[in-house]
Enzyme design. Structure first.
Site, short mmCIF file in Angstrom:
data_model
loop_
_atom_site.label_atom_id
_atom_site.label_comp_id
_atom_site.label_asym_id
_atom_site.label_seq_id
_atom_site.Cartn_x
_atom_site.Cartn_y
_atom_site.Cartn_z
CD GLU A 1 23.14 -42.77 15.30
OE1 GLU A 1 23.15 -44.02 15.42
OE2 GLU A 1 23.22 -41.98 16.25
CB SER A 2 19.49 -46.39 15.37
OG SER A 2 20.83 -46.83 15.20
CB CYS B 1 25.66 -50.85 11.69
SG CYS B 1 25.78 -49.10 12.17
CG ASP C 1 21.77 -53.61 10.98
OD1 ASP C 1 21.81 -53.57 12.22
OD2 ASP C 1 22.27 -52.72 10.25
N GLY D 1 19.27 -52.15 20.86
CA GLY D 1 19.20 -51.00 21.75
C GLY D 1 17.78 -50.57 22.07
#
Length: 279
Positions: free
Chosen positions: A87-88, A187, A194, A256
């Site tokens: 998970e990012s 997302c 995205d 991020g």
């Protein structure tokens, strides 16, 4: 709450979190690939036999033994056969935990990231730490292929619809590569947009470009992780167009300090990690 919701409920994505500046491998959170693959009807015999999730991590910093901050950019390649994807946001928080931690060398940082990612995803991971100087002679890359975006078509429905690919081929055999910069999904957890560039390389009956573009645009309000979108596109094209060979590759813009670039193919190996203009 279904099985999918239960598996995602504990993720840090979309939640208020504290940033830990001391190394903490437990910050990494896995998402089982089978959740989405079950929905796609993908069994142990997967429709692709080559692939990886190619990550670029731009915000990596740690302290050397004397306490001087160090920086690097990392390429991470997570094998498509791994049990989980990572998970990012948890990856971002994990990398931030290096900030005030001393490491003996860049090699130790690289080995630590590789080991921790392998434990998280339960599969093979390759990691390469690069200095900023490494990118001095790395030009902006452009995915090869014919751009299909400049079509004079009218679109009013942006809901995901795989059936837009119905009867999408004609009896003309081709080998070609098509590219669209109009891939946009959201997302799965936060609904944040995205943005990506999509490359489709195939051999088989010629695919109608208008139908393919309408299908790509239908992801515009679709909520799914990057990796899941690419596997869905692969499965849908394989089902409706029935190509003999197929590669689907998406390069998403960063968020991020991370960009994610999933690659799936049934005939060619994973490419190098080359940055596009929007990355």
């Amino acid at each position: 709450m279904n099985r999918y919701d239960n598996s995602l409920s504990g993720l840090k994505l979309g939640q208020k979190t504290e940033y830990n500046a001391k190394y903490d491998r437990t910050l990494l959170q896995p998402v089982p690939r089978r959740l989405n693959r079950d929905d796609l009807g993908i069994s142990a015999q997967q429709p692709f036999n080559q692939g990886a999730d190619i990550w670029t991590a731009y915000e990596i910093s740690w302290l050397n033994p004397k306490g001087l901050p160090q920086i690097a950019i990392a390429d991470a390649e997570i094998d498509f056969r791994s049990e989980n994807l990572v998970e990012s946001k948890s990856f971002k928080l994990y990398l931030n935990s290096f900030n005030q931690t001393k490491f003996a060398s860049p090699a130790e940082v690289q080995d630590t990231i590789r080991r921790d990612l392998q434990d998280c995803v339960q599969g093979e991971v390759k990691v390469r730490l690069n200095s900023v100087a490494f990118y001095t002679h790395q030009p902006i890359h452009e995915l090869s292929g014919e751009i299909i975006d400049n079509q004079d078509i009218e679109i009013s429905d942006y809901g995901f619809n795989a059936e837009l690919l119905t009867n999408c081929t004609c009896d003309v055999q081709v080998e070609e590569t098509l590219v669209s910069h109009l891939l946009k999904s959201n997302c799965l957890i936060t609904g944040q947009p995205d943005w990506g560039t999509l490359q489709i390389r195939y051999a088989g009956n010629r695919i109608d470009r208008e139908k393919l573009l309408r299908y790509i645009v239908s992801f515009r309000q679709h909520n799914e992780f990057h990796e899941q979108c690419v596997e869905r596109i692969f499965c849908d094209i394989l089902h409706y167009a029935e190509p003999e060979k197929l590669t689907v590759y998406a390069r998403y813009t960063r968020r991020g300090g991370l960009d994610i670039n999933p690659f799936r193919s049934n005939f060619e190996p994973v490419p190098g990690n080359f940055r596009l203009a929007r990355q």
